[in-house]
Write a protein that holds these residues in place. Structure first.
Motif, short mmCIF file in Angstrom:
data_model
loop_
_atom_site.label_atom_id
_atom_site.label_comp_id
_atom_site.label_asym_id
_atom_site.label_seq_id
_atom_site.Cartn_x
_atom_site.Cartn_y
_atom_site.Cartn_z
N TYR A 22 -11.74 17.41 -80.02
CA TYR A 22 -11.33 17.63 -78.63
C TYR A 22 -9.86 18.06 -78.57
O TYR A 22 -9.10 17.86 -79.52
N ALA A 23 -9.49 18.60 -77.43
CA ALA A 23 -8.09 19.00 -77.22
C ALA A 23 -7.23 17.77 -76.96
O ALA A 23 -7.73 16.75 -76.44
N PRO A 24 -5.94 17.83 -77.29
CA PRO A 24 -5.05 16.71 -76.98
C PRO A 24 -5.05 16.42 -75.48
O PRO A 24 -5.13 17.33 -74.65
N HIS A 25 -4.94 15.16 -75.14
CA HIS A 25 -4.98 14.73 -73.74
C HIS A 25 -3.58 14.59 -73.15
O HIS A 25 -3.38 14.79 -71.95
N TYR A 26 -2.63 14.22 -74.00
CA TYR A 26 -1.28 13.93 -73.52
C TYR A 26 -0.32 15.05 -73.93
O TYR A 26 -0.20 15.38 -75.12
N PRO A 27 0.40 15.64 -72.98
CA PRO A 27 1.39 16.67 -73.33
C PRO A 27 2.60 16.03 -74.01
O PRO A 27 2.80 14.82 -73.95
N GLU A 28 3.39 16.86 -74.66
CA GLU A 28 4.67 16.42 -75.24
C GLU A 28 5.75 17.37 -74.74
O GLU A 28 5.98 18.43 -75.30
N THR A 29 6.38 16.98 -73.65
CA THR A 29 7.31 17.85 -72.94
C THR A 29 8.74 17.60 -73.40
O THR A 29 9.20 16.45 -73.38
N PRO A 30 9.47 18.62 -73.82
CA PRO A 30 10.88 18.43 -74.22
C PRO A 30 11.69 17.85 -73.06
O PRO A 30 11.45 18.17 -71.90
N LEU A 31 12.65 17.02 -73.40
CA LEU A 31 13.47 16.38 -72.36
C LEU A 31 14.28 17.39 -71.57
O LEU A 31 14.65 17.11 -70.42
N ASP A 32 14.60 18.54 -72.17
CA ASP A 32 15.39 19.53 -71.44
C ASP A 32 14.53 20.47 -70.62
O ASP A 32 15.03 21.42 -70.01
N ASP A 33 13.22 20.21 -70.55
CA ASP A 33 12.33 21.02 -69.72
C ASP A 33 12.62 20.72 -68.24
O ASP A 33 12.88 19.58 -67.87
N PRO A 34 12.60 21.75 -67.38
CA PRO A 34 12.88 21.53 -65.95
C PRO A 34 11.98 20.47 -65.31
O PRO A 34 12.41 19.77 -64.38
N SER A 35 10.75 20.33 -65.81
CA SER A 35 9.85 19.33 -65.23
C SER A 35 10.32 17.91 -65.50
O SER A 35 9.84 16.96 -64.87
N MET A 36 11.27 17.75 -66.42
CA MET A 36 11.80 16.42 -66.76
C MET A 36 13.10 16.11 -66.02
O MET A 36 13.75 15.11 -66.31
N ASP A 37 13.51 16.98 -65.10
CA ASP A 37 14.79 16.80 -64.42
C ASP A 37 14.90 15.43 -63.77
O ASP A 37 15.92 14.74 -63.89
N ALA A 38 13.87 15.02 -63.03
CA ALA A 38 13.93 13.74 -62.32
C ALA A 38 14.07 12.58 -63.29
O ALA A 38 14.85 11.63 -63.05
N LEU A 39 13.34 12.64 -64.39
CA LEU A 39 13.41 11.58 -65.40
C LEU A 39 14.79 11.52 -66.03
O LEU A 39 15.40 10.44 -66.13
N ARG A 40 15.31 12.69 -66.43
CA ARG A 40 16.63 12.74 -67.06
C ARG A 40 17.70 12.21 -66.12
O ARG A 40 18.53 11.38 -66.49
N GLN A 41 17.69 12.70 -64.90
CA GLN A 41 18.71 12.28 -63.94
C GLN A 41 18.62 10.80 -63.63
O GLN A 41 19.63 10.12 -63.46
#
Length: 283
Positions: free
Chosen positions: A87-106
């Motif tokens: 099966y395909a992976p279920h969980y993504p692995e998003t780099p911390l500098d990705d724009p989608s991580m802005d809220a988490l980083r901040q």
């Protein structure tokens, strides 16, 4: 203090070539759970679990995730189990500098900044420092430049003889605590990079004897001992001995591999003298 991007993606320690059955059996045995107990937890049968482990039955994607959850398999390794099952992976692995991580980083930056003047930092699964506040920077004064070159590693900074180790008054106790912490993580995650780091820092020389017999606060100040409620990190800084209790926070039910492997470590002052000194730095 800005959060830096994590290093290269850490590979899974689970080999998809083994097939999902043997891999699940390995996790089950490591967790010391019987087939019957796992079946009861996962609303299945011991017979079906046995068939999955021997390769006689191919589990559904839902079943792989359910078994992995009940075996407390790390998120990164759950993806590997899915791949082994086809099966395909279920969980993504998003780099911390990705724009989608802005809220988490901040959010993490605000958290560790708001903790000042007390030390706080953010690390990944192999203790690479992703962010640190000015309280940490204060403690790192005098550390060898070679250890401060990116990527910083919290374990190396703490236990290396050119790092904080010479200034840690209870070095043996704190070293034993950190090594035991890493050993528990290795037992849970089976991380080869973490195992290699453990072997490296465990081989660092230990001071023949620790300086002792002096009170807290200023060195040799004769202050009455403090009854600590947890093992403190006692470290010399600016002619004083500062004492901290460490606390580690992680994210609940992470849906991303990167987030699952983040940890925020904060250092709470463990005695009035440490509080007074740190507050004086910002007053």
């Amino acid at each position: 203090m800005s959060i830096v991007a994590a290093g290269p993606t850490r590979p899974s320690t689970t080999s998809a070539g083994k097939g999902v059955g043997p891999l699940l059996r390995g996790w089950r045995e490591q967790r010391r759970v019987s087939q019957l107990e796992l079946a009861l937890r996962a609303d299945s049968s011991a017979r079906h679990i046995s068939f999955i482990e021997t390769g006689r039955s191919r589990p559904s994607e839902e079943m792989v995730l359910r078994l992995a959850e009940h075996l407390d398999v790390p998120v990164r390794e759950r993806n590997a189990l899915l791949l082994a099952a086809g099966y395909a992976p279920h969980y993504p692995e998003t780099p911390l500098d990705d724009p989608s991580m802005d809220a988490l980083r901040q959010g993490m930056e605000r958290l560790i900044q708001g903790y000042e003047p007390y030390p706080a930092l953010v690390v990944d699964a192999t203790y690479t420092v992703l962010a640190a506040n000015r309280g940490i920077a204060m403690l790192l004064e005098g550390v060898s430049e070679s250890l401060l070159a990116p990527p910083l590693n919290a374990m190396r900074l703490t236990l290396h003889p050119e790092g904080l180790a010479p200034r840690i008054r209870n070095h043996r106790e704190w070293r034993d605590h950190l090594l035991a912490q890493m050993e528990r993580q290795i037992a849970l995650d089976r991380s080869e990079p973490l195992r290699a780091l453990h072997e490296e820092v465990a081989a660092y020389p230990v001071p023949e004897q620790e300086r002792g017999g002096k009170g807290e606060g200023e060195l040799g100040g004769g202050v009455e001992p403090v009854p600590y409620f947890a093992l403190p990190l006692q470290i010399e800084h600016g002619g004083r001995v500062l004492s901290f209790i460490s606390s580690i926070s992680t994210f609940n039910t992470p849906m991303d591999v990167t987030v699952a492997e983040l940890a925020i470590e904060t250092f709470l002052p463990a005695d009035p003298a440490t509080v007074k000194y740190l507050q004086s730095l910002v007053s």
